[in-house]
Each structure stands twice: as structure tokens, then as C-alpha cells.
Motif scaffolding. Structure first.
Motif, PDB file in Angstrom:
ATOM      1  N   VAL A  17      18.553 -23.270 -42.045  1.00  0.00           N
ATOM      2  CA  VAL A  17      18.395 -21.835 -41.775  1.00  0.00           C
ATOM      3  C   VAL A  17      18.905 -21.019 -42.956  1.00  0.00           C
ATOM      4  N   ALA A  18      20.055 -21.408 -43.514  1.00  0.00           N
ATOM      5  CA  ALA A  18      20.627 -20.673 -44.641  1.00  0.00           C
ATOM      6  C   ALA A  18      19.715 -20.724 -45.862  1.00  0.00           C
ATOM      7  N   VAL A  19      19.079 -21.864 -46.097  1.00  0.00           N
ATOM      8  CA  VAL A  19      18.168 -21.992 -47.248  1.00  0.00           C
ATOM      9  C   VAL A  19      16.969 -21.062 -47.071  1.00  0.00           C
ATOM     10  N   VAL A  20      16.408 -21.020 -45.873  1.00  0.00           N
ATOM     11  CA  VAL A  20      15.271 -20.131 -45.611  1.00  0.00           C
ATOM     12  C   VAL A  20      15.688 -18.671 -45.793  1.00  0.00           C
ATOM     13  N   LEU A  21      16.868 -18.304 -45.262  1.00  0.00           N
ATOM     14  CA  LEU A  21      17.351 -16.930 -45.403  1.00  0.00           C
ATOM     15  C   LEU A  21      17.643 -16.590 -46.864  1.00  0.00           C
ATOM     16  N   ALA A  22      18.149 -17.552 -47.616  1.00  0.00           N
ATOM     17  CA  ALA A  22      18.419 -17.307 -49.034  1.00  0.00           C
ATOM     18  C   ALA A  22      17.121 -16.998 -49.780  1.00  0.00           C
ATOM     19  N   GLY A  63      18.957 -12.050 -39.239  1.00  0.00           N
ATOM     20  CA  GLY A  63      19.791 -12.405 -40.383  1.00  0.00           C
ATOM     21  C   GLY A  63      19.435 -11.590 -41.620  1.00  0.00           C
ATOM     22  N   LEU A  64      18.141 -11.360 -41.833  1.00  0.00           N
ATOM     23  CA  LEU A  64      17.715 -10.566 -42.982  1.00  0.00           C
ATOM     24  C   LEU A  64      18.187  -9.123 -42.868  1.00  0.00           C
ATOM     25  N   VAL A  65      17.982  -8.520 -41.696  1.00  0.00           N
ATOM     26  CA  VAL A  65      18.302  -7.103 -41.515  1.00  0.00           C
ATOM     27  C   VAL A  65      19.803  -6.854 -41.623  1.00  0.00           C
ATOM     28  N   TYR A  66      20.593  -7.670 -40.932  1.00  0.00           N
ATOM     29  CA  TYR A  66      22.026  -7.414 -40.886  1.00  0.00           C
ATOM     30  C   TYR A  66      22.743  -7.802 -42.169  1.00  0.00           C
ATOM     31  N   ALA A 116      25.581  -5.765 -46.473  1.00  0.00           N
ATOM     32  CA  ALA A 116      26.474  -6.451 -47.416  1.00  0.00           C
ATOM     33  C   ALA A 116      25.848  -6.501 -48.803  1.00  0.00           C
ATOM     34  N   TYR A 117      24.528  -6.727 -48.861  1.00  0.00           N
ATOM     35  CA  TYR A 117      23.859  -6.766 -50.158  1.00  0.00           C
ATOM     36  C   TYR A 117      23.966  -5.415 -50.872  1.00  0.00           C
ATOM     37  N   GLU A 118      23.803  -4.337 -50.103  1.00  0.00           N
ATOM     38  CA  GLU A 118      23.887  -3.003 -50.708  1.00  0.00           C
ATOM     39  C   GLU A 118      25.242  -2.789 -51.380  1.00  0.00           C
ATOM     40  N   ILE A 119      26.311  -3.222 -50.691  1.00  0.00           N
ATOM     41  CA  ILE A 119      27.659  -3.024 -51.229  1.00  0.00           C
ATOM     42  C   ILE A 119      27.895  -3.915 -52.448  1.00  0.00           C
ATOM     43  N   MET A 120      27.498  -5.186 -52.353  1.00  0.00           N
ATOM     44  CA  MET A 120      27.723  -6.115 -53.459  1.00  0.00           C
ATOM     45  C   MET A 120      26.973  -5.682 -54.711  1.00  0.00           C
ATOM     46  N   GLU A 121      25.757  -5.183 -54.522  1.00  0.00           N
ATOM     47  CA  GLU A 121      24.913  -4.882 -55.665  1.00  0.00           C
ATOM     48  C   GLU A 121      25.128  -3.480 -56.218  1.00  0.00           C
ATOM     49  N   LYS A 122      25.949  -2.685 -55.520  1.00  0.00           N
ATOM     50  CA  LYS A 122      26.252  -1.356 -56.038  1.00  0.00           C
ATOM     51  C   LYS A 122      26.965  -1.453 -57.384  1.00  0.00           C
ATOM     52  N   GLY A 123      27.810  -2.469 -57.504  1.00  0.00           N
ATOM     53  CA  GLY A 123      28.533  -2.638 -58.763  1.00  0.00           C
ATOM     54  C   GLY A 123      27.853  -3.567 -59.740  1.00  0.00           C
ATOM     55  N   ARG A 137      21.525 -10.534 -58.233  1.00  0.00           N
ATOM     56  CA  ARG A 137      21.100 -10.442 -56.837  1.00  0.00           C
ATOM     57  C   ARG A 137      20.907 -11.835 -56.241  1.00  0.00           C
ATOM     58  N   LEU A 138      20.266 -12.703 -56.984  1.00  0.00           N
ATOM     59  CA  LEU A 138      20.042 -14.067 -56.502  1.00  0.00           C
ATOM     60  C   LEU A 138      21.366 -14.782 -56.259  1.00  0.00           C
ATOM     61  N   LEU A 139      22.307 -14.638 -57.193  1.00  0.00           N
ATOM     62  CA  LEU A 139      23.590 -15.319 -57.085  1.00  0.00           C
ATOM     63  C   LEU A 139      24.423 -14.767 -55.932  1.00  0.00           C
ATOM     64  N   LEU A 140      24.572 -13.435 -55.856  1.00  0.00           N
ATOM     65  CA  LEU A 140      25.436 -12.825 -54.848  1.00  0.00           C
ATOM     66  C   LEU A 140      24.892 -13.047 -53.434  1.00  0.00           C
ATOM     67  N   ARG A 141      23.610 -12.875 -53.260  1.00  0.00           N
ATOM     68  CA  ARG A 141      23.038 -13.057 -51.924  1.00  0.00           C
ATOM     69  C   ARG A 141      23.107 -14.509 -51.470  1.00  0.00           C
ATOM     70  N   THR A 142      22.895 -15.421 -52.395  1.00  0.00           N
ATOM     71  CA  THR A 142      22.986 -16.835 -52.041  1.00  0.00           C
ATOM     72  C   THR A 142      24.419 -17.210 -51.666  1.00  0.00           C
ATOM     73  N   LEU A 143      25.397 -16.716 -52.421  1.00  0.00           N
ATOM     74  CA  LEU A 143      26.798 -17.006 -52.111  1.00  0.00           C
ATOM     75  C   LEU A 143      27.190 -16.408 -50.759  1.00  0.00           C
ATOM     76  N   TYR A 144      26.720 -15.205 -50.464  1.00  0.00           N
ATOM     77  CA  TYR A 144      27.025 -14.564 -49.175  1.00  0.00           C
ATOM     78  C   TYR A 144      26.477 -15.393 -48.014  1.00  0.00           C
ATOM     79  N   LEU A 145      25.239 -15.830 -48.128  1.00  0.00           N
ATOM     80  CA  LEU A 145      24.643 -16.634 -47.058  1.00  0.00           C
ATOM     81  C   LEU A 145      25.305 -18.006 -46.962  1.00  0.00           C
TER      82      LEU A 145
END
Length: 357
Positions: A64-69, A227-230, A234-241, A258-266
Motif C-alpha cells: 500500500v505504501a509503495v502505491v501511495l508513494a 491516504g492521498l488526500v490526508y 503534510a506535503y504542503e508544510i514540508m515543501e514550503k521550505g 518532493r519525491l524524497l520528502l513524500r516517500t520518507l513521510y509515507l
């Protein structure tokens, strides 16, 4: 529970430039619960086809995490608007299917004995009541997230009101229809994922195979949408900086972070879901720590601060009373969920193969 959580997703298409920290924490809890329940649904499908197969729950969490990533590279809330609409349809379809299956199971000659009795311990009943309040706060509190995350200046205020009315209408329909029919069919032994009650470990399935298969598919797809919506907050906050607004959204400068931060979060959410498969308890913790303060304490506090009514006025006193009461409810609910986590600790080990209700 997955059907109820998806409802907020259909109304969450508007996002504030600076999402609040508390909703971000709440969204992370919802993301963890969504990954866990999606993995549970995959496991249900797998065990029905291969009862003695080697795959465990944490394997499905990874899937599931791989698909969401992969899907998480959709850049913004706006890009999820069609997914939100499909999630709404899946929620309604899943609820109708599950309710019909529960009614059929309750009338079946193979229906298990129904036990509607409560615990004989008064303290146990009290703790269960506050835990239930926390879970209900999670279910019905989702509607406040898009309201907080959206700008309420006209004309957005009118649109948000329509979104909230739609959100709560669907929540009431999905939550109560599935809860009432599930409790009627199985009593207090009904599991948080009612599909497990419809597909017992021993004996025949209590609903047609095609119906169960479609229901599992609906909730699985829906949970991916949740999972995508919620996760977007977090993505908005991480990518602001990390993002550079002067560069293109898909430029290497913005794509790699974006690829790195979102993958680490998931990966973090998946690790928590696999290590601590307490589905009901996760919902209780999110409700007690996140939604109760967010829904009942923060709004009246902000009202008193923004409009500054006289301290001896009925409005100020009523708001203060609401804050005190629900701060207490949240504290007791948090204690009740922690207590249940401790009581449930002997039911699993790390990376358990079963979701603990």
C-alpha cells in the motif's frame, strides 16, 4: 471505518497556504489508519484465495505504501479533485453493499449468536464510553478540516458551507447505516472492519463471494484516495521550505525534494502502521488528542479571543464552560485510549499479522 474517513476527502479540495499544525498531526494519524486498513483489506482478499499463504500483514502495508508513494507525486489538492469525487461514490457503494450483507447475515441460519450485553464492570463501561466519544469525534470531526484549511472569505464561505452540509450528510448515512446493521447482525462482537465478521475464520462466508469481493475492492480503492488526500497537508508544510516557487513544479529542483520528502513521510506512516496495528486504538487516539480539541475547544477559544465578549456575558461563560468540559472529555478519552493500548498489548507483537480492534 474506512468508509467514514473517506467522506471528508470529498470536501477537502480547498487548502490554505499555511495548514495548521494540529490538523497536520491529525492527518498523519488518519494516513496511518488508512494504510493499516487498506493492508487489512488486501490481507482479507489474499487469505480468501490462499488461506495458508506466506504473506503477512506488514507485507501488504509495504504494498500500500509503495502505491501511495507513486500516486503521491500528484502535486496538489486541486489535482485530486476527481479522486475525491470517486472516493465519495466508493463510500456510498461500499456502505450499501456492507449494509445489505449484514442484513442478509443477520437473517441467515448460519448467523452467529448475538450478544448485546455491556461489560459488567462500571469502570470498564465508563472508559469504553469515553473511548467511543473519541472515535465519534474522529468520524464527525473530519468535516472541520476543510473548513479550517480553506479561506472563509466570500465567496469561499458559501461554498464551504455547501461542502460541510454534503460532508455531514454522507457521514450520517454511511456511519449509521453500516454501524446499525453491523451491530444488529453481530452484536457487540462485531469487528471494526465488518468484512472480517462477514468472513469468519471458521464456517462459510455470511455473504455472497461477489458482494464481498466488490466491497473489499471499493474500500481498498477508497482508502488509497484517503491516504492521498490526508497526506497533502503534510506535503504542503514540508515543501514550503524545500520548493522553489520560481522553478517549474516538475523541474528537477522541485521534483527531487518532493519525491524524497513524500516517500520518507509515507515510509514513516507505513512503519507505524506495520509496527502498531491497533486500528480502533489509533482512531481513538486521533479523536482524543486531535479532533476533540480541534472541534470543541479551539473554535470557542478563538471566538472569545477574536470577538472578545464581556467576561461576565452569557456567551463568554458558555464558551468557557464548553472549553472546560471538552478539555476534560479529551483528557479522559486520551487516558482511555492509552489504557486500551496497554490492555491490548498482550494481543500482538511488533509487526503482528493481525489488526487489533
Amino acid at each position: 471505518m474506512g468508509a467514514r474517513l473517506a467522506v471528508a476527502g470529498c470536501a477537502s479540495a480547498h487548502v490554505l497556504e499555511e495548514p495548521p499544525a494540529r490538523p497536520t498531526t491529525v492527518n498523519t494519524g488518519v494516513s496511518i489508519g488508512s494504510i493499516l486498513l487498506a493492508a487489512d483489506c488486501l490481507q482479507i482478499m489474499y487469505t480468501s484465495l490462499a488461506p495458508h499463504g506466506p504473506l503477512k500483514l506488514y507485507h501488504f502495508v509495504i504494498m500500500v505504501a509503495v502505491v501511495l508513494a507513486f500516486l503521491s507525486q500528484l502535486p496538489s489538492f486541486h489535482s485530486l479533485r476527481h479522486i475525491n469525487f470517486v472516493s465519495l461514490l466508493l463510500s456510498l457503494g461500499y456502505t450499501v453493499l456492507v449494509a445489505a450483507a449484514c442484513v442478509r447475515a443477520g437473517l441467515s441460519k448460519n448467523s452467529p449468536a448475538k450478544d448485546y450485553s455491556l461489560s459488567s464492570s462500571k469502570s470498564e463501561q465508563s472508559f469504553d464510553a469515553f473511548l467511543s466519544i473519541s472515535i465519534l469525534a474522529s468520524v464527525f470531526g473530519n468535516g472541520i478540516l476543510p473548513e479550517i484549511q480553506a479561506t472563509l472569505a466570500p465567496p469561499a464561505a458559501g461554498k464551504m458551507m455547501k461542502a460541510l452540509v454534503l460532508c455531514y450528510s454522507v457521514i450520517v448515512f454511511t456511519f449509521f447505516l453500516s454501524s446499525i446493521t453491523g451491530y444488529w447482525a453481530f452484536g457487540s462482537n462485531v469487528q471494526s472492519n465488518v468484512l472480517k465478521s462477514l468472513m469468519p475464520d471458521s464456517g462459510p462466508a455470511l455473504a455472497p463471494t461477489w458482494l464481498l469481493g466488490v466491497a473489499v475492492l471499493f474500500v481498498l480503492l477508497q482508502l488509497l484516495a484517503i491516504g492521498l488526500v490526508y497526506s497533502q497537508v503534510a506535503y504542503e508544510i514540508m515543501e514550503k521550505g524545500s520548493a522553489d516557487a520560481a522553478r517549474g513544479r516538475f523541474s528537477r529542483r522541485n521534483l527531487v525534494p518532493r519525491l524524497l520528502l513524500r516517500t520518507l513521510y509515507l515510509a514513516f506512516c507505513a512503519l507505524m502502521a506495520a509496527m502498531l496495528p491497533f486500528f480502533g486504538d489509533i482512531v481513538g487516539v486521533v479523536g482524543a488528542v486531535g479532533f476533540v480539541p480541534l472541534d470543541f475547544v479551539l473554535p470557542v477559544l478563538m471566538y472569545n479571543m477574536a470577538l472578545a465578549p464581556p467576561r461576565r456575558s452569557p456567551v463568554f461563560i458558555a464558551n468557557a464552560a464548553v472549553m472546560v468540559v471538552f478539555a476534560g472529555v479529551g483528557a479522559i478519552g486520551a487516558f482511555a485510549t492509552i489504557r486500551k493500548l496497554v490492555l491490548d498489548a498482550d494481543k500482538f507483537k511488533l509487526f503482528s499479522n493481525n489488526v487489533v480492534d
